[in-house]
Design an enzyme around this catalytic site. Structure first.
Site, short mmCIF file in Angstrom:
data_model
loop_
_atom_site.label_atom_id
_atom_site.label_comp_id
_atom_site.label_asym_id
_atom_site.label_seq_id
_atom_site.Cartn_x
_atom_site.Cartn_y
_atom_site.Cartn_z
N GLU A 83 31.57 -13.03 36.10
CA GLU A 83 31.99 -12.54 34.77
C GLU A 83 33.36 -12.66 34.38
OE1 GLU A 83 29.94 -12.77 32.19
OE2 GLU A 83 27.97 -12.61 33.27
N CYS A 146 24.88 -3.87 31.56
CA CYS A 146 25.89 -4.69 32.58
C CYS A 146 27.09 -4.79 31.91
CB CYS A 146 25.20 -6.14 32.69
SG CYS A 146 23.82 -6.13 34.13
N HIS A 170 26.90 -11.31 37.82
CA HIS A 170 25.63 -11.46 37.73
C HIS A 170 24.67 -12.43 38.42
CE1 HIS A 170 25.57 -10.08 33.17
NE2 HIS A 170 24.70 -9.50 33.71
#
Length: 219
Positions: A83, A146, A170
């Protein structure tokens, strides 16, 4: 490549959403305690809005790491996704493990609209891909726990711990989680997920600055 001694804290969530396992922490547990000169500290955190960030800060205070990587399950994703950005929004399609289901609320009232990861995202993706495991940069961590913990982490690093680098990864469902799910549901072996995490951590240790290569999405 050899680097000076450093310490990386890596976290994974407990199971949520009716799953019996969470591949995030299961893969984290498979990591070695050291990678070269890098000490790896592993920690499980709760899938609970706000509490996850508090657990990460507790880990920071206890272990004094040079970098923090949080790992979470994203069942609709087929590869390892590093991310790049977390947004200041909590919007939960399902309750977390404490029954919280926020809607249209800020993660931190005094926080920026978004924070970018301070780890070398592209270098992490490249090192995973170079070892034959599919990975890509993601530009949305969602709006569930998350994103919440990634935002809380980067907020903490910006406000209180500027010398520490931070980011989020992830991972797909573990292979065994695919049983009973719709045909075509993406899964990955836990051992492969763990290897990918190790390659990501290598890249964090090796790269003070990110690599200059084109990545992104067109749609």
């Amino acid at each position: 490549m050899e680097v000076s001694e450093m310490k990386i804290l890596i976290t994974g969530f407990d199971p949520f959403g009716g799953e019996c396992v969470n591949p995030a922490y299961e893969a984290v547990k498979l990591l070695p305690d050291t990678i070269g000169n890098v000490q790896i500290v592993k920690m499980e955190i709760p899938t609970v809005f706000g509490e996850a960030g508090k657990a990460v800060e507790k880990g920071i205070l206890e272990h004094q790491p040079d970098a923090v990587i949080c790992v979470g399950q994203a069942g609709r994703r087929a590869d390892i996704e590093v991310e790049r950005v977390a947004i200041n929004l909590a919007e939960a399609p399902i309750p977390d493990n404490a029954g919280n289901q926020p809607m249209d609320v800020k993660v931190q009232e005094d926080g920026d609209t978004a924070y970018f990861a301070t780890v070398p995202v592209k270098a992490m993706v490249k090192n995973i891909n170079d070892h034959g495991i599919p990975a890509s940069v993601s530009y949305t961590a969602g709006t569930y726990v998350c994103n919440n913990v990634m935002y809380d982490l980067l907020y903490l690093l910006d406000k209180k711990y500027p010398s520490i680098r931070g980011g989020f990864i992830h991972v797909p469902y573990a292979t065994e989680q695919g049983v009973g799910k719709p045909v075509g549901t993406a899964t990955m072996e836990l051992s492969t997920i763990s290897k990918a995490l190790a390659y990501a951590l290598e890249a964090v240790a090796w790269n003070e600055e990110d690599v200059k290569i084109h990545m992104g999405i067109t749609e």
